[in-house]
Design a protein around this motif. Structure first.
Motif, PDB file in Angstrom:
ATOM      1  N   TYR A 126       2.139  -2.160  -7.475  1.00 50.17           N
ATOM      2  CA  TYR A 126       1.788  -2.378  -6.571  1.00 50.17           C
ATOM      3  C   TYR A 126       1.272  -3.440  -5.618  1.00 50.17           C
ATOM      4  O   TYR A 126       1.273  -4.449  -6.724  1.00 50.17           O
ATOM      5  CB  TYR A 126      -0.104  -1.175  -6.867  1.00 50.17           C
ATOM      6  CG  TYR A 126       0.535   0.690  -7.272  1.00 50.17           C
ATOM      7  CD1 TYR A 126       0.117   1.114  -6.945  1.00 50.17           C
ATOM      8  CD2 TYR A 126       0.814   0.301  -8.746  1.00 50.17           C
ATOM      9  CE1 TYR A 126      -0.187   2.553  -6.946  1.00 50.17           C
ATOM     10  CE2 TYR A 126       1.376   1.944  -8.743  1.00 50.17           C
ATOM     11  CZ  TYR A 126       0.531   2.991  -8.296  1.00 50.17           C
ATOM     12  OH  TYR A 126       0.358   4.083  -8.574  1.00 50.17           O
ATOM     13  N   GLY A 127       1.067  -3.743  -4.648  1.00 49.86           N
ATOM     14  CA  GLY A 127      -0.024  -4.207  -3.804  1.00 49.86           C
ATOM     15  C   GLY A 127      -1.303  -4.834  -4.483  1.00 49.86           C
ATOM     16  O   GLY A 127      -1.638  -4.103  -4.616  1.00 49.86           O
ATOM     17  N   ASN A 128      -1.841  -5.551  -3.250  1.00 50.49           N
ATOM     18  CA  ASN A 128      -3.181  -5.939  -3.489  1.00 50.49           C
ATOM     19  C   ASN A 128      -4.516  -4.762  -3.121  1.00 50.49           C
ATOM     20  O   ASN A 128      -5.567  -5.350  -2.182  1.00 50.49           O
ATOM     21  CB  ASN A 128      -3.446  -7.452  -3.495  1.00 50.49           C
ATOM     22  CG  ASN A 128      -3.244  -8.155  -4.891  1.00 50.49           C
ATOM     23  OD1 ASN A 128      -3.274  -7.293  -5.795  1.00 50.49           O
ATOM     24  ND2 ASN A 128      -2.368  -9.102  -4.695  1.00 50.49           N
ATOM     25  N   GLY A 129      -2.894  -4.530  -1.345  1.00 55.20           N
ATOM     26  CA  GLY A 129      -4.274  -3.963  -0.772  1.00 55.20           C
ATOM     27  C   GLY A 129      -4.742  -4.588   1.114  1.00 55.20           C
ATOM     28  O   GLY A 129      -4.652  -6.141   0.678  1.00 55.20           O
ATOM     29  N   THR A 130      -4.176  -3.901   1.917  1.00 54.66           N
ATOM     30  CA  THR A 130      -4.524  -5.105   2.875  1.00 54.66           C
ATOM     31  C   THR A 130      -5.459  -4.766   3.674  1.00 54.66           C
ATOM     32  O   THR A 130      -5.797  -2.912   4.485  1.00 54.66           O
ATOM     33  CB  THR A 130      -2.859  -4.297   3.752  1.00 54.66           C
ATOM     34  OG1 THR A 130      -1.865  -5.608   3.670  1.00 54.66           O
ATOM     35  CG2 THR A 130      -3.811  -4.740   5.325  1.00 54.66           C
ATOM     36  N   LEU A 131      -7.072  -5.162   4.175  1.00 46.84           N
ATOM     37  CA  LEU A 131      -8.402  -4.440   5.012  1.00 46.84           C
ATOM     38  C   LEU A 131      -7.299  -4.540   6.371  1.00 46.84           C
ATOM     39  O   LEU A 131      -7.469  -5.832   6.805  1.00 46.84           O
ATOM     40  CB  LEU A 131      -8.954  -5.286   4.566  1.00 46.84           C
ATOM     41  CG  LEU A 131     -10.108  -4.871   5.124  1.00 46.84           C
ATOM     42  CD1 LEU A 131     -10.710  -3.626   5.131  1.00 46.84           C
ATOM     43  CD2 LEU A 131     -11.696  -6.221   5.365  1.00 46.84           C
ATOM     44  N   LEU A 132      -7.271  -3.267   6.737  1.00 42.39           N
ATOM     45  CA  LEU A 132      -7.412  -2.632   8.164  1.00 42.39           C
ATOM     46  C   LEU A 132      -8.906  -2.679   8.875  1.00 42.39           C
ATOM     47  O   LEU A 132      -9.335  -2.204   8.267  1.00 42.39           O
ATOM     48  CB  LEU A 132      -6.732  -1.590   8.782  1.00 42.39           C
ATOM     49  CG  LEU A 132      -7.084  -1.159  10.197  1.00 42.39           C
ATOM     50  CD1 LEU A 132      -6.332  -2.128  11.137  1.00 42.39           C
ATOM     51  CD2 LEU A 132      -5.929  -0.111  10.688  1.00 42.39           C
ATOM     52  N   PHE A 133      -9.525  -4.131   9.611  1.00 35.74           N
ATOM     53  CA  PHE A 133     -10.540  -3.986   9.944  1.00 35.74           C
ATOM     54  C   PHE A 133     -10.780  -3.227  12.199  1.00 35.74           C
ATOM     55  O   PHE A 133     -10.076  -4.493  12.723  1.00 35.74           O
ATOM     56  CB  PHE A 133     -11.412  -5.042  10.629  1.00 35.74           C
ATOM     57  CG  PHE A 133     -12.940  -4.994  10.392  1.00 35.74           C
ATOM     58  CD1 PHE A 133     -13.635  -4.746   9.573  1.00 35.74           C
ATOM     59  CD2 PHE A 133     -13.558  -4.705  11.789  1.00 35.74           C
ATOM     60  CE1 PHE A 133     -15.056  -4.558  10.163  1.00 35.74           C
ATOM     61  CE2 PHE A 133     -14.845  -4.612  11.989  1.00 35.74           C
ATOM     62  CZ  PHE A 133     -15.378  -4.628  10.678  1.00 35.74           C
TER      63      PHE A 133
END
Length: 281
Positions: A126-133
């Motif tokens: 798993y990656g750490n996640g990408t926050l899309l704003f």
């Protein structure tokens, strides 16, 4: 006790080494975009020298089981495209026609089947996640030293509207800040600034920035304000000194020329002595 051959020891060590293999999924931590635009989600996998038998990448919302990739299980298959199909370990995608409610953290992960010294293994990395704003367009209005910044967002957590002038953030005490909830669940962030007269002189450019608390600048807009304020006049001392010195030098040269010309005139007009009138013994 039965003896252990050297070959058995070698196989044992290889199997142990295989259990400590590294599989790392890397993602960009933050990305932002305007409503209706397209953003890229970057994700790739690094691993050791073991044989890669099969891999299946996935993109999903981190807080739910809503998948956006692959297309077979995607809720947004018409808006998602692969970017680097030719690179086996690159799972980057583009996400188009952004909406405010797309604001979310998206997780990239990979299901792997590895064949190596320890046999075949199934691994989830798993990656750490990408926050899309996602945000609407920035709006700015001004009335002399009164400046209003306004923008529509899905969430007001961890974001702020700030004002800059000359690449410096203005810390102002006379201002108002409000959040207005819309029927669709989004918000208007509205901030009104009253700029002190000494910071608003002539035609001054101000920049309104939407910033995330993690340190990312999301978007900005600038406005030219015809301010009526006045500031302390900064006298160019060096220029004044240069002009004064030049004037003094020119005056000195003129006086010197005048003095020399007067001496020449006096010398020319002085009467010559008539030596014949004098008798010498």
């Amino acid at each position: 006790m039965m003896g252990i051959s050297v070959l058995e020891v070698v196989f044992f060590l290889l199997n142990v080494a295989g259990t400590f293999s590294e599989y790392t999924v890397r993602q960009d931590p933050f990305v932002s975009g305007l409503v209706g635009s397209t953003v890229d989600f970057h994700c790739d996998l690094t691993f050791d020298e073991e044989t890669l038998i099969r891999l299946n990448p996935y993109w999903k919302k981190k807080q739910s089981e809503v998948y956006i990739y692959p297309s077979e299980i995607s809720k947004e298959k018409d808006r998602v495209k692969e970017i680097n199909k030719s690179v086996l370990t690159d799972f980057s995608i583009s996400f188009s026609n952004l909406k405010l409610n797309d604001t979310e953290t998206y997780l990239c992960y990979v299901s792997l089947v590895i064949g190596g010294n320890s046999g075949y293994r199934n691994i989830l990395s798993y990656g750490n996640g990408t926050l899309l704003f996602v945000h609407g367009p920035m709006q700015m209005e001004s009335n002399n030293s009164e400046i209003m910044c306004k923008i529509q967002v899905q969430t007001i957590e961890n974001v702020n509207l700030n004002l800059e002038s000359g690449n410096q953030q203005l810390v102002l005490t006379n201002e108002s800040y409000s959040h207005v909830l819309n029927p669709d669940g989004s918000y208007w962030i509205i901030r009104n600034f009253t700029v002190p007269l000494e910071k608003c002189v002539g035609n001054t450019t101000f920049k309104c920035l939407l910033q995330h608390n993690s340190g990312y600048n999301i978007t900005n807009e600038t406005i030219m304000v015809p301010c009526s304020g006045t500031s302390k006049i900064r006298h160019p001392i060096l220029l004044y000194s240069l002009l004064l010195g030049t004037t003094f030098f020119i005056l000195l040269v003129v006086l010197l020329i005048y003095w020399k010309s007067r001496r020449l005139v006096i010398t020319t007009r002085r009467p010559k002595m008539n030596m014949a009138r004098y008798k010498f013994p």
